[in-house]
Design an enzyme around this catalytic site. Structure first.
Site, PDB file in Angstrom:
ATOM      1  N   ASP A  17       0.843  -1.201   0.000  1.00 17.89           N
ATOM      2  CA  ASP A  17       0.000   0.000   0.000  1.00 17.89           C
ATOM      3  C   ASP A  17       0.880   1.253   0.000  1.00 17.89           C
ATOM      4  O   ASP A  17       1.785   1.394   0.845  1.00 17.89           O
ATOM      5  CB  ASP A  17      -0.901   0.012   1.245  1.00 17.89           C
ATOM      6  CG  ASP A  17      -1.997  -1.044   1.181  1.00 17.89           C
ATOM      7  OD1 ASP A  17      -2.181  -1.667   0.109  1.00 17.89           O
ATOM      8  OD2 ASP A  17      -2.674  -1.241   2.210  1.00 17.89           O
ATOM      9  N   GLY A 215     -20.188  -0.779   8.993  1.00 20.96           N
ATOM     10  CA  GLY A 215     -19.321   0.229   9.621  1.00 20.96           C
ATOM     11  C   GLY A 215     -19.787   0.559  11.024  1.00 20.96           C
ATOM     12  O   GLY A 215     -19.978  -0.331  11.857  1.00 20.96           O
ATOM     13  N   THR A 241      -8.676   2.021   6.768  1.00 19.00           N
ATOM     14  CA  THR A 241      -8.182   1.028   5.804  1.00 19.00           C
ATOM     15  C   THR A 241      -7.994  -0.318   6.513  1.00 19.00           C
ATOM     16  O   THR A 241      -7.332  -0.398   7.542  1.00 19.00           O
ATOM     17  CB  THR A 241      -6.825   1.474   5.215  1.00 19.00           C
ATOM     18  OG1 THR A 241      -6.922   2.829   4.804  1.00 19.00           O
ATOM     19  CG2 THR A 241      -6.423   0.588   4.041  1.00 19.00           C
ATOM     20  N   ASP A 245     -11.172  -6.041   6.564  1.00 21.12           N
ATOM     21  CA  ASP A 245     -10.281  -7.214   6.565  1.00 21.12           C
ATOM     22  C   ASP A 245     -10.088  -7.739   7.985  1.00 21.12           C
ATOM     23  O   ASP A 245     -10.037  -8.954   8.219  1.00 21.12           O
ATOM     24  CB  ASP A 245      -8.926  -6.848   5.951  1.00 21.12           C
ATOM     25  CG  ASP A 245      -9.068  -6.401   4.506  1.00 21.12           C
ATOM     26  OD1 ASP A 245      -9.989  -6.902   3.825  1.00 21.12           O
ATOM     27  OD2 ASP A 245      -8.282  -5.544   4.063  1.00 21.12           O
ATOM     28  N   SER A 275      -8.685  -1.850  15.216  1.00 22.71           N
ATOM     29  CA  SER A 275      -7.801  -1.698  14.049  1.00 22.71           C
ATOM     30  C   SER A 275      -7.853  -0.280  13.483  1.00 22.71           C
ATOM     31  O   SER A 275      -6.844   0.210  12.975  1.00 22.71           O
ATOM     32  CB  SER A 275      -8.160  -2.724  12.966  1.00 22.71           C
ATOM     33  OG  SER A 275      -9.294  -2.322  12.251  1.00 22.71           O
TER      34      SER A 275
HETATM   35  O1  RIB Z   1      -9.039  -3.553   2.381  1.00 20.21           O
HETATM   36  C1  RIB Z   1      -7.932  -2.700   2.372  1.00 20.21           C
HETATM   37  C2  RIB Z   1      -6.990  -3.122   1.284  1.00 20.21           C
HETATM   38  O2  RIB Z   1      -7.583  -2.920   0.028  1.00 20.21           O
HETATM   39  C3  RIB Z   1      -5.711  -2.329   1.240  1.00 20.21           C
HETATM   40  O3  RIB Z   1      -4.709  -2.852   2.057  1.00 20.21           O
HETATM   41  C4  RIB Z   1      -5.357  -2.347  -0.235  1.00 20.21           C
HETATM   42  O4  RIB Z   1      -4.217  -3.072  -0.533  1.00 20.21           O
HETATM   43  C5  RIB Z   1      -6.579  -2.902  -0.932  1.00 20.21           C
HETATM   44  O5  RIB Z   1      -6.394  -4.195  -1.315  1.00 20.21           O
END
Ligand code: RIB
Length: 304
Positions: A17, A215, A241, A245, A275
């Site tokens: 990133d 969210g 960000t 994930d 996070s």
């Molecule tokens: O979900 C976040 C991610 O989306 C980032 O780390 C970026 O690399 C994209 O894949």
């Protein structure tokens, strides 16, 4: 106490990133002065693997990196977090990259797939034993669609549970929706996949499968009897960000540890709320110890 360590395999993207922070968004055709620039580890696949490993999952990654310094740095990152890289190979191109702007408590991302596009269905044949012998396979949509379809179908035929995080948004064949065990769109992805349905209707159609992340409004699902909202832990974000994930990696750990879905979603909401309080997709992902020390950690989650 839940002590079973279950095997999680992540099939997905590995990105570097390139992150700019700015006070506001640049408009098309406009140049503005930003605040900072950093390179960090990312990619939805890599992020979910690290999130699950930090929370105690036994994680193996299947993906592709390029022939460049970013690949070596990322492989070291996996090793440092005890993510097994048996399924990661180098191909003759650049490692995937993402160009991220963080501004006004949100982010925007452009992904250039690079090596991620080289993970083809025929490559998966080599990992069939690995897939067959794990407890949960996590996938996202930054790798080719036919590879995802192949993996989901293979796991379905062999009785292996799958969790598809359909990010970034794109249309998905009905067969994939039918075959996955868990499907975790956010609001945007949900709107593309289920354009004519409300959250309640879609969750009722796919009970204990469809989990919609909202969210700061938490996450919703249907437990087979009723529609349930699992509230978020509201915090002031520094960088969102990788919040999704973190949720997905945490959910994989919760599910494979035997937690029920509602408790697992609460656990995952807490992980993602932690996070977002640090910079970078992986920078704020909590360890299990950090989770257990948090005042909102529930003792009955019982993870060790
Ligand atoms: O979900 C976040 C991610 O989306 C980032 O780390 C970026 O690399 C994209 O894949």
């Amino acid at each position: 106490m839940i002590t079973m360590k279950k095997k999680i395999t992540v099939v997905g993207s590995i990105n570097t990133d390139f992150v700019v922070t700015s006070d506001r968004w640049a408009q098309p055709g406009e140049t503005i002065i930003g605040r900072s620039f950093q390179t960090t580890f990312g990619g939805k696949g890599g992020n979910q693997a690290i999130a699950a490993a930090k929370l105690g999952g036994e994680v193996t990654m299947i993906g592709r990196v390029g022939q460049d310094v970013f690949a070596d740095e990322y492989l070291n990152n996996f090793r440092e977090h005890r993510v097994k890289t048996d399924g990661v190979e180098k191909v003759d191109t650049s490692t995937g990259s993402a160009y991220i702007t963080v501004a006004q408590q949100d982010n925007s991302i452009i992904v250039v797939p690079g090596a991620n596009d080289y993970l083809q269905p025929e490559d998966i044949e080599e990992y069939q034993e690995l897939l067959k012998n794990c407890d949960l396979v996590i996938l996202q949509q930054e790798t080719p669609a036919d590879t995802i379809e192949y993996v989901v179908d293979y796991c379905h035929r062999h009785g292996v549970d799958t969790l598809l995080n359909p990010a970034p948004a794109r249309e998905i064949p009905q067969a994939v929706i039918d075959q996955v065990t868990y499907l975790t769109p956010n609001e945007t992805e949900f709107a593309l996949m289920f354009p004519d349905q409300s959250y309640e209707e879609a969750c009722a159609q796919y009970p204990k499968k469809l989990i919609i992340t909202l969210g700061s409004d938490g996450a919703v699902f249907n437990n087979g009897q009723e529609h349930i909202n699992v509230p978020a832990f509201v915090v002031k974000p520094i960088d969102t960000t990788g919040a999704g994930d973190t949720f997905n990696g945490a959910l994989a750990v919760a599910i494979t540890s035997g937690m029920d879905l509602e408790e697992g979603m609460a656990f995952s909401n807490l992980a993602s709320s932690l996070s977002v309080q640090k910079f970078g997709a992986q920078g704020g992902m909590p360890t299990l110890t950090e989770m257990r020390l948090h005042p909102d950690y529930q003792d009955h989650w019982n993870l060790s």
